[in-house]
Design an enzyme around this catalytic site. Structure first.
Site, PDB file in Angstrom:
ATOM      1  CG  ASN A 142      -1.700   1.235   1.413  1.00  0.00           C
ATOM      2  OD1 ASN A 142      -1.746   2.085   0.519  1.00  0.00           O
ATOM      3  ND2 ASN A 142      -2.332   1.379   2.565  1.00  0.00           N
ATOM      4  CD1 TRP A 143       3.660   1.117  -2.709  1.00  0.00           C
ATOM      5  CD2 TRP A 143       4.057   2.434  -4.483  1.00  0.00           C
ATOM      6  NE1 TRP A 143       4.639   0.507  -3.478  1.00  0.00           N
ATOM      7  CE2 TRP A 143       4.894   1.296  -4.571  1.00  0.00           C
ATOM      8  CE3 TRP A 143       4.123   3.401  -5.486  1.00  0.00           C
ATOM      9  CZ2 TRP A 143       5.793   1.105  -5.625  1.00  0.00           C
ATOM     10  CZ3 TRP A 143       5.015   3.207  -6.532  1.00  0.00           C
ATOM     11  CH2 TRP A 143       5.848   2.075  -6.599  1.00  0.00           C
ATOM     12  CE  LYS A 144       0.014   3.130   4.826  1.00  0.00           C
ATOM     13  NZ  LYS A 144       0.173   3.200   6.267  1.00  0.00           N
TER      14      LYS A 144
ATOM     15  CG  HIS B  77      -5.620   1.896   5.393  1.00  0.00           C
ATOM     16  ND1 HIS B  77      -5.137   2.827   6.288  1.00  0.00           N
ATOM     17  CD2 HIS B  77      -4.627   0.999   5.194  1.00  0.00           C
ATOM     18  CE1 HIS B  77      -3.891   2.497   6.600  1.00  0.00           C
ATOM     19  NE2 HIS B  77      -3.559   1.392   5.946  1.00  0.00           N
TER      20      HIS B  77
ATOM     21  CD  GLU C 153      -2.578   5.443   6.966  1.00  0.00           C
ATOM     22  OE1 GLU C 153      -2.531   5.494   5.723  1.00  0.00           O
ATOM     23  OE2 GLU C 153      -1.695   4.888   7.651  1.00  0.00           O
TER      24      GLU C 153
ATOM     25  CD  GLU D 195      -3.176  -2.252   7.453  1.00  0.00           C
ATOM     26  OE1 GLU D 195      -2.079  -2.474   6.924  1.00  0.00           O
ATOM     27  OE2 GLU D 195      -3.833  -1.222   7.237  1.00  0.00           O
TER      28      GLU D 195
ATOM     29  N   GLY E 204       3.085   2.164  10.829  1.00  0.00           N
ATOM     30  CA  GLY E 204       4.112   3.197  10.681  1.00  0.00           C
ATOM     31  C   GLY E 204       4.875   3.504  11.956  1.00  0.00           C
TER      32      GLY E 204
ATOM     33  CB  SER F  83       5.563  -1.949  11.933  1.00  0.00           C
ATOM     34  OG  SER F  83       5.212  -0.608  12.233  1.00  0.00           O
TER      35      SER F  83
ATOM     36  N   GLY G 142       3.061  -1.113   4.205  1.00  0.00           N
ATOM     37  CA  GLY G 142       3.133   0.300   3.848  1.00  0.00           C
ATOM     38  C   GLY G 142       4.554   0.684   3.477  1.00  0.00           C
ATOM     39  N   GLY G 143       5.263   1.294   4.408  1.00  0.00           N
ATOM     40  CA  GLY G 143       6.592   1.848   4.155  1.00  0.00           C
ATOM     41  C   GLY G 143       7.551   0.895   3.448  1.00  0.00           C
TER      42      GLY G 143
HETATM   43  P1  13P Z   1       3.363   0.352   7.553  1.00  0.00           P
HETATM   44  O1  13P Z   1       3.819  -0.953   6.937  1.00  0.00           O
HETATM   45  O2  13P Z   1       4.107   1.550   7.025  1.00  0.00           O
HETATM   46  O3  13P Z   1       3.299   0.264   9.039  1.00  0.00           O
HETATM   47  O4  13P Z   1       1.842   0.569   7.048  1.00  0.00           O
HETATM   48  C1  13P Z   1       0.935  -0.468   7.177  1.00  0.00           C
HETATM   49  C2  13P Z   1      -0.285  -0.131   6.439  1.00  0.00           C
HETATM   50  O5  13P Z   1      -1.049   0.736   6.834  1.00  0.00           O
HETATM   51  C3  13P Z   1      -0.549  -0.858   5.188  1.00  0.00           C
HETATM   52  O6  13P Z   1      -1.851  -0.648   4.747  1.00  0.00           O
END
Ligand code: 13P
Length: 252
Positions: A10-12, A93, A95, A164, A170, A209, A230-231
């Site tokens: 997920n590149w956000k 999600h 967020e 999640e 993050g 994470s 994510g990251g």
């Molecule tokens: P991180 O891997 O950066 O913690 O993000 C997780 C996430 O929200 C994937 O959707």
């Protein structure tokens, strides 16, 4: 792992056309590990370009509107995403839930819109740190899930669930493997309650994470069928370690 592992990046709100080189690199890694389903959800601006180039990975979106079209300035509908080459959409999600006040019923409407547009859907759930500390993690997640899952015919066949924990996203903090296993078992029980036997085929992904260092351990937890990353999905180099950890579990 009984189901084909599903590793989703997920590149956000990250990435411009310069990042297409990373997507190509990820696609090449996916080619070497056919036992793993590799997917990426870039920002909408990169969707079409990535979908056009990807041959061994699947490209999807991070959100959609619940209506198929109309006067919704700035929004993108599920049929539009499918038209741009998306094969799946992430909905709910955290967020989106927390930054945009998305309710369970809205998440359900979005999930049903995605299925109506003939794409796969990843429905996300997760507890806040407060709820976990109060001993309410499982109750929170199962209630969220029951109210967010799509209820249309054959939904389970095109559904994945992303667990999640909000406090793990993050932050570099991850739950214990035992806690992940317990939550995934509770999620599986809800899926079977809602969909019957078809609920056993739904892949449940852990997110929060995930890195190449902890992926092997997390992916080996009970009922974990993949990861939502994510990251660590933003570069081919970092994402490769996670894809390889999943491959090692199926190729062993
Ligand atoms: P991180 O891997 O950066 O913690 O993000 C997780 C996430 O929200 C994937 O959707």
């Amino acid at each position: 792992m009984a189901l084909r592992p599903y590793i989703v990046g997920n590149w956000k709100m990250n990435g411009t056309r310069a990042a297409l080189a990373e997507a190509r690199g990820i696609d090449r890694i996916a080619q070497r590990h056919p036992g793993v389903e590799v997917a990426m959800a870039p920002p909408a601006t990169l969707l079409q370009a990535m979908a056009h180039e990807a041959t061994h990975s699947v490209i999807g979106a991070q959100n959609c509107h619940q209506e198929s079209g109309g006067a919704f300035t700035g929004e993108i509908s599920a049929p539009m995403l499918a038209d741009a080459g998306a094969r799946f959409v992430i909905v709910g999600h955290s967020e989106r839930r927390w930054q945009h006040n998305e309710s369970d019923s809205l998440v359900r409407a979005k999930a049903e819109a995605v299925l109506a547009a003939r794409m796969g859907v990843i429905v996300c759930v997760g507890e806040s740190e407060e709820k976990r500390q109060a001993g309410l993690a499982e109750a929170t997640v199962t209630a969220q899930l029951k109210a967010s899952l799509p209820l249309v015919a054959d939904a389970a066949a095109h559904l994945s669930v992303g667990y999640e924990p909000v406090w793990a996203i993050g932050t570099g903090r991850v739950p214990t493997v035992q806690d992940v296993g317990e939550m995934h078992r509770a999620i599986r029980a809800v899926l079977v309650e809602v969909y019957g036997e078809a609920g056993r085929g739904v892949r449940i992904l852990y997110g929060g994470s995930v890195t190449s260092e902890n992926a092997a351990q997390l992916l080996a937890a009970d009922e974990v069928c993949g990861a939502l990353v994510g990251g660590a999905s933003l570069t081919a180099e970092r994402f490769a370690g996670i894809i390889m950890a999943a491959a090692a579990l199926v190729e062993a």
